[in-house]
Each structure stands twice: as C-alpha cells, then as structure tokens.
Write a protein that holds these residues in place. Sequence first.
Motif, PDB file in Angstrom:
ATOM      1  N   LEU A  47      43.643  46.347  30.243  1.00  0.00           N
ATOM      2  CA  LEU A  47      42.456  46.881  30.680  1.00  0.00           C
ATOM      3  C   LEU A  47      42.823  48.384  31.412  1.00  0.00           C
ATOM      4  CD1 LEU A  47      41.666  43.983  30.073  1.00  0.00           C
ATOM      5  CD2 LEU A  47      40.057  44.229  32.105  1.00  0.00           C
ATOM      6  N   GLY A  48      42.343  49.419  30.975  1.00  0.00           N
ATOM      7  CA  GLY A  48      42.452  50.706  31.462  1.00  0.00           C
ATOM      8  C   GLY A  48      41.135  51.035  31.990  1.00  0.00           C
ATOM      9  N   GLN A  49      41.201  51.003  33.455  1.00  0.00           N
ATOM     10  CA  GLN A  49      39.954  51.190  34.275  1.00  0.00           C
ATOM     11  C   GLN A  49      40.223  51.750  35.708  1.00  0.00           C
ATOM     12  OE1 GLN A  49      38.549  48.570  36.911  1.00  0.00           O
ATOM     13  NE2 GLN A  49      40.689  48.583  37.463  1.00  0.00           N
ATOM     14  N   GLN A  50      39.299  51.954  36.348  1.00  0.00           N
ATOM     15  CA  GLN A  50      39.268  52.978  37.339  1.00  0.00           C
ATOM     16  C   GLN A  50      39.323  52.518  38.890  1.00  0.00           C
ATOM     17  OE1 GLN A  50      37.017  52.793  34.841  1.00  0.00           O
ATOM     18  NE2 GLN A  50      36.665  54.575  33.719  1.00  0.00           N
ATOM     19  N   VAL A  51      38.696  51.187  39.327  1.00  0.00           N
ATOM     20  CA  VAL A  51      38.504  50.961  40.541  1.00  0.00           C
ATOM     21  C   VAL A  51      39.255  49.615  40.919  1.00  0.00           C
ATOM     22  CG1 VAL A  51      36.473  52.355  40.892  1.00  0.00           C
ATOM     23  CG2 VAL A  51      36.115  49.963  40.240  1.00  0.00           C
ATOM     24  N   PHE A  52      39.760  49.292  42.088  1.00  0.00           N
ATOM     25  CA  PHE A  52      40.651  48.192  42.507  1.00  0.00           C
ATOM     26  C   PHE A  52      39.833  46.895  42.095  1.00  0.00           C
ATOM     27  CE2 PHE A  52      43.196  45.751  45.381  1.00  0.00           C
ATOM     28  CZ  PHE A  52      44.323  46.624  45.567  1.00  0.00           C
ATOM     29  N   PHE A  53      40.677  46.298  41.526  1.00  0.00           N
ATOM     30  CA  PHE A  53      40.077  44.926  40.806  1.00  0.00           C
ATOM     31  C   PHE A  53      40.109  43.751  41.796  1.00  0.00           C
ATOM     32  CE2 PHE A  53      40.088  41.518  37.782  1.00  0.00           C
ATOM     33  CZ  PHE A  53      38.953  41.771  36.927  1.00  0.00           C
ATOM     34  N   ALA A  54      41.486  43.497  42.276  1.00  0.00           N
ATOM     35  CA  ALA A  54      41.839  42.464  42.857  1.00  0.00           C
ATOM     36  C   ALA A  54      40.707  42.375  44.334  1.00  0.00           C
ATOM     37  CB  ALA A  54      43.143  42.160  43.296  1.00  0.00           C
ATOM     38  N   ARG A  55      40.680  41.191  44.801  1.00  0.00           N
ATOM     39  CA  ARG A  55      40.055  41.089  46.178  1.00  0.00           C
ATOM     40  C   ARG A  55      40.892  41.930  47.116  1.00  0.00           C
ATOM     41  NH1 ARG A  55      39.159  35.980  50.132  1.00  0.00           N
ATOM     42  NH2 ARG A  55      41.369  36.525  50.581  1.00  0.00           N
ATOM     43  N   GLN A  56      40.313  42.916  48.120  1.00  0.00           N
ATOM     44  CA  GLN A  56      41.003  43.551  48.958  1.00  0.00           C
ATOM     45  C   GLN A  56      40.153  43.469  50.330  1.00  0.00           C
ATOM     46  OE1 GLN A  56      41.469  47.536  48.588  1.00  0.00           O
ATOM     47  NE2 GLN A  56      43.502  48.008  49.443  1.00  0.00           N
ATOM     48  N   LEU A  57      40.581  42.735  51.341  1.00  0.00           N
ATOM     49  CA  LEU A  57      39.952  42.742  52.373  1.00  0.00           C
ATOM     50  C   LEU A  57      40.642  43.572  53.649  1.00  0.00           C
ATOM     51  CD1 LEU A  57      38.923  39.182  52.761  1.00  0.00           C
ATOM     52  CD2 LEU A  57      37.433  40.745  51.495  1.00  0.00           C
ATOM     53  N   ASN A  58      39.899  44.379  54.486  1.00  0.00           N
ATOM     54  CA  ASN A  58      40.650  44.925  55.692  1.00  0.00           C
ATOM     55  C   ASN A  58      40.823  43.910  56.892  1.00  0.00           C
ATOM     56  OD1 ASN A  58      37.913  45.054  56.922  1.00  0.00           O
ATOM     57  ND2 ASN A  58      37.604  47.139  56.533  1.00  0.00           N
ATOM     58  N   SER A  59      41.116  44.487  57.702  1.00  0.00           N
ATOM     59  CA  SER A  59      41.365  43.714  58.931  1.00  0.00           C
ATOM     60  C   SER A  59      40.102  42.887  59.650  1.00  0.00           C
ATOM     61  CB  SER A  59      42.201  44.459  60.121  1.00  0.00           C
ATOM     62  OG  SER A  59      41.270  45.617  60.429  1.00  0.00           O
ATOM     63  N   ALA A  60      39.003  43.472  59.300  1.00  0.00           N
ATOM     64  CA  ALA A  60      37.613  42.959  59.608  1.00  0.00           C
ATOM     65  C   ALA A  60      37.240  41.917  58.652  1.00  0.00           C
ATOM     66  CB  ALA A  60      36.641  43.994  60.086  1.00  0.00           C
ATOM     67  N   GLY A  61      37.652  41.730  57.585  1.00  0.00           N
ATOM     68  CA  GLY A  61      37.224  40.833  56.326  1.00  0.00           C
ATOM     69  C   GLY A  61      36.192  41.947  55.647  1.00  0.00           C
ATOM     70  N   ALA A  62      36.088  43.028  55.677  1.00  0.00           N
ATOM     71  CA  ALA A  62      35.197  44.006  55.170  1.00  0.00           C
ATOM     72  C   ALA A  62      35.991  44.165  53.728  1.00  0.00           C
ATOM     73  CB  ALA A  62      34.830  45.110  55.679  1.00  0.00           C
ATOM     74  N   ALA A  63      35.114  44.707  52.447  1.00  0.00           N
ATOM     75  CA  ALA A  63      35.619  45.195  51.398  1.00  0.00           C
ATOM     76  C   ALA A  63      34.875  46.292  51.107  1.00  0.00           C
ATOM     77  CB  ALA A  63      35.376  43.819  50.341  1.00  0.00           C
ATOM     78  N   ASN A  64      35.597  46.983  50.045  1.00  0.00           N
ATOM     79  CA  ASN A  64      35.248  48.215  49.568  1.00  0.00           C
ATOM     80  C   ASN A  64      34.072  48.113  48.483  1.00  0.00           C
ATOM     81  OD1 ASN A  64      34.827  50.721  48.546  1.00  0.00           O
ATOM     82  ND2 ASN A  64      36.965  50.748  47.757  1.00  0.00           N
ATOM     83  N   MET A  65      32.954  48.521  48.763  1.00  0.00           N
ATOM     84  CA  MET A  65      31.747  48.342  48.064  1.00  0.00           C
ATOM     85  C   MET A  65      31.727  49.030  46.676  1.00  0.00           C
ATOM     86  SD  MET A  65      29.879  45.729  49.220  1.00  0.00           S
ATOM     87  CE  MET A  65      31.473  45.222  49.660  1.00  0.00           C
ATOM     88  N   ASP A  66      32.496  50.064  46.595  1.00  0.00           N
ATOM     89  CA  ASP A  66      32.757  50.995  45.503  1.00  0.00           C
ATOM     90  C   ASP A  66      33.425  50.294  44.591  1.00  0.00           C
ATOM     91  OD1 ASP A  66      31.978  53.600  44.163  1.00  0.00           O
ATOM     92  OD2 ASP A  66      34.230  53.803  44.321  1.00  0.00           O
ATOM     93  N   ALA A  67      34.415  49.503  44.850  1.00  0.00           N
ATOM     94  CA  ALA A  67      35.367  48.382  43.879  1.00  0.00           C
ATOM     95  C   ALA A  67      34.846  47.341  43.279  1.00  0.00           C
ATOM     96  CB  ALA A  67      36.492  48.408  44.624  1.00  0.00           C
ATOM     97  N   TRP A  68      35.457  46.642  42.716  1.00  0.00           N
ATOM     98  CA  TRP A  68      35.183  45.400  41.949  1.00  0.00           C
ATOM     99  C   TRP A  68      34.648  44.436  43.117  1.00  0.00           C
ATOM    100  CZ3 TRP A  68      34.392  44.189  36.999  1.00  0.00           C
ATOM    101  CH2 TRP A  68      34.902  44.691  35.801  1.00  0.00           C
ATOM    102  N   ASP A  69      35.208  44.599  44.234  1.00  0.00           N
ATOM    103  CA  ASP A  69      34.738  43.639  45.406  1.00  0.00           C
ATOM    104  C   ASP A  69      33.087  43.929  45.817  1.00  0.00           C
ATOM    105  OD1 ASP A  69      36.836  41.849  46.298  1.00  0.00           O
ATOM    106  OD2 ASP A  69      37.722  43.706  47.260  1.00  0.00           O
ATOM    107  N   GLY A  70      32.750  45.050  45.234  1.00  0.00           N
ATOM    108  CA  GLY A  70      31.118  45.065  45.592  1.00  0.00           C
ATOM    109  C   GLY A  70      30.510  44.562  44.258  1.00  0.00           C
ATOM    110  N   TYR A  71      31.177  43.983  43.457  1.00  0.00           N
ATOM    111  CA  TYR A  71      30.468  43.349  42.243  1.00  0.00           C
ATOM    112  C   TYR A  71      31.257  42.038  41.927  1.00  0.00           C
ATOM    113  CZ  TYR A  71      28.865  48.245  41.986  1.00  0.00           C
ATOM    114  OH  TYR A  71      28.465  49.607  42.339  1.00  0.00           O
ATOM    115  N   ARG A  72      31.259  41.185  42.749  1.00  0.00           N
ATOM    116  CA  ARG A  72      31.994  40.036  42.656  1.00  0.00           C
ATOM    117  C   ARG A  72      31.988  39.068  41.577  1.00  0.00           C
ATOM    118  NH1 ARG A  72      32.418  40.693  48.579  1.00  0.00           N
ATOM    119  NH2 ARG A  72      30.536  39.592  49.109  1.00  0.00           N
TER     120      ARG A  72
END
Length: 508
Positions: free
Chosen positions: A354-379
């Motif tokens: 799959l050739g695609q553009q934005v981070f696919f795996a779950r990725q949480l920061n230290s506060a447990g927040a995720a990037n809403m522009d990546a697949w984490d915003g479309y779980r």
Amino acid sequence: MKRLSRRTIVLGGLATAGSVVAPWHTAQAAVPFPFKLGVASGEPAPDSVVLWTRLAPSPLNADGQGGMANADVTVEWQVSTNERFSSLVSAGSVAARYADAHSVHVVAGGLAPDSDYYYRFRAQGHISPVGRTRTAPAVGTFGRDLVMAFASCAHYESGYYTAYRRIAEDNPGLVLHLGDYIYEDAASAGSVREHLGSEIVSLADYRRRYAQYKSDPDLQAAHAAAPWLVVPDDHEVENNYANMVRADSSPALTAAEWTARRTAAYRAYYENMPLRPSSAPSGNAISLFRRVRWGQLATFHMLDTRQFRDDQASGDGWKVSTDADLASRSLTGAAQETWLLDGLAQHYGTWDILGQQVFFARQLNSAGAANMDAWDGYRASRSRIQQGWLNRGVRNPLVLTGDVHQAWANDLKADYANPASATIGTELVCTSISSGGNGTASTTIPNVSNNPHLKFFSDRRGYVRTTISPTQVRADFRAVASVTEHAAPVSTVGSFVIVDGQPGLRPA
C-alpha cells in the motif's frame, strides 16, 4: 547504424505500429534549450511506460508558461535498448500543447517485460537529456528482484535535494513518491533557498512552483534514473486539506475560490508528473488511486488519502478524541475502501504493498493523544482495512508511508491496546527529502512505552531503499547528514527484513 524494423506513430500519446524511423543525429537550433525541467518516466507495465517532459526555456516566468509562445509544438521521442540509441524499439511524435503548459505524457508501447530502456525527446532542434526506465515483469512471472526506493516531503526552502541524488546513485528499478512533492507556502526570508512569490493559489502559481522544484538537478537525476509511481499528499494543494473548504485555510477562501484552487492544483500536478492519461484531472478532481502489478512479485495499491476523507476530528492536531472512533468516518471514502479490499482479495502478487501518505500504525504521544491528520483520526477506517486483509487471507501486507519527516518501522497489530496481540502486517515510513531541516542523529523511539509496536526511528532526512524478492523484503533506511549544505554523504542508519508469510520486522 541500425534502423527500426517498424515505426511507432503516436495518436494522443499512445504508440501503435507503422514503418521505419532512423535514430537522430546531432541537431542545431537558434531557439533556447527547452528541456530545462528534465525528463521522467512512470507507471510501468509489462509492455509500456509513460514518458514525460515539459518544454520550458525560461521555467521561472511568473505566467507559468515557462517562456513558451502561445502555440503547440511537436515533440519527437525515442526508446532504445542502449544509451547510444543505436537500437530503437519505439518512437514517435506528440503535440506539446500551450494549454497544458507544453507538457507531454507519452505512453510508449511495444516494450518487452522486465526490461531496461533509455529514452529521450527532441523539440525545436534540441535533444533532451537521456532517461532510463524499466518495464514490469509479465503477469505470472517474478522477474528480477526489485530495488525500489520511496520518498516524500521535499520542502524547497528547508534544504538541498541531496537525498534525491543519492536515490539516483542507488540505481533503483522503481521509485515511489508518497506526497508533498512541492509545498504551497510563500517565500520565507532567510531560508536555505527561497520560494518564488507568495502562497500559491492560481494555475500560473502552481505551474511556476513546480518549475522551480523541477529545475533542481538532483531531483532531475532521480527522475531520470528510474520510473516513478506518484501520489500527492496535502501540500500539493494546501496544508492538511480534507476535500472541503477549511475554516483555517491559507489564504481564507470562499467555496468557489477553493474549487478553483483545487482545480488549478490538480491540473498542475498532472502536467508535471509521469502519469497515464487515465489520471488526467476532470475539474477539481483527479483519478489517483490505482493498482500497478509487478508480475507475481508485488502489487502496488496506490492510495489517495486526501480527496475523499472526512474532515479531521476534533479540529485537527494531536488530540484525545472519541470522534476518531466513529464508524462513519473514513480516510479513503467508501468507494476507494471497497476498491482496495477487492484488490487485496485477488492475491495477484507475493507482496501487497500500500503506497499511501500518512502514519498508519497507532502512535500516541506522552499524554496519550494521537494525530488527527493520520489514520489515528480515522480508527474505524483503519480497522476495516486491517480486518479486511485478514478476512481475505492477504499473506504479506506492507504499508509504505510518508508525511511525518522522520523514519519509522512499525509492526501492525490486531489490537494496538494489547502488545501481545498478533502482528498482522508491517509499516515502513520514509523520512523527508528536506522538510524539517537537518534533523538530529537521534534513533531513540519517542514514547516507546505507549507504542511498543514501533520498532525503529530516525530523525535525519533521506529515503528508504527496499529490495523485494519472492522470499523477503529488505528495507534500508538511508540518511544524509545535512540538507543545509549541498552534497552530503548518505549512510544506512537501520536495516530490517520482512520474511514472506511472517508479518513484522526482523533486524537485517
């Protein structure tokens, strides 16, 4: 000197059989050299490849027309088995139209599978630089192992394109570009090198911005080294756009102005990329998700994660958001999701990539927040695709990603909340070509306690070089020490192997 046993006559860029054409001799011309944006090829099939160039003797003119007069120009082209062009296999001519900024997209046919070729153009008495290209293996055959490089995010102002030059020097058989080929922002004083003009909005703006980027000799070298498969991300139009008028768009636009901007952006993208005519835009939309088969070795499912997505959840940014779990939210849109899952069910190749553009795996920061522009915003959207490839028995799902200006290698999990759950796929994330500046030498995975499935990290600029064989994919993360100084050396900062039938990363 050998002659063709047949001639290829071009009708709308598509080659068909005819009578004899001789190789070119050195030409002399009184008009300026028109091939200052180089040459490119792309979209390889077993019997054809797209050849691209754009005539522009004065590429940076503000009108976006590259110094060309308001008239169409005949461009001849040749494909040969050698750099001397003494053994031609395909040739013809095509009109470079003023309405298309004198760009051409030639589908050169009649080629042999899994073969290397050289190509060039002639126009207005000048001969272009020579490019090298390659066809895909025949259906049902593996062909040679494939060295494939992938890259993204080449902000012109942030630094030099040394990584593109290093890609060319690796002699790949294929290059994937996963977005942010240009950036839309205005000139910023004090940058390593500056954009021309303000934030780009009009067709002339976008054409000139592509011309500025494509004037770079390192980018031209990477295009001339191998065929490319391309997909845009957001900056080819506007930062973080999501198929709608953004409340925080820059500059602020009405609905009609946004439609005009998208129309201009996609038209310029097509004019400057080696895409097949089937991807020519229609109004403010462009057909970009597509499947490219590499024999029995691999299938490339090239995704479009911008045109059909719902707006980012909770106002974009890094958030803790329950909206991201809504089943109604999609990153791909329903039609593209169905198309992808239907294609995965066909099992065309050993590797489904799959050739695609934005981070696919779950990725949480230290506060447990995720990037809403990546697949984490479309779980839910991500879950449907992951479960979809499990239900269809996909043996080797491999996700390739750009966007984040850092290199990562990730195991994809059946349940990201449970580190002991099954690994069901692999993600490789390329860093940027130049965006973000030099970066640092760090390879310490950020917030690894929240993300134990993230297995590698690098903060340098560069690309990923993969070697794809029937039994494994080897991934070498290539990094340059600096982009603020030109011609930095490249090194391999991490290497992994993915074994056929065994998802997940192993140190090489």
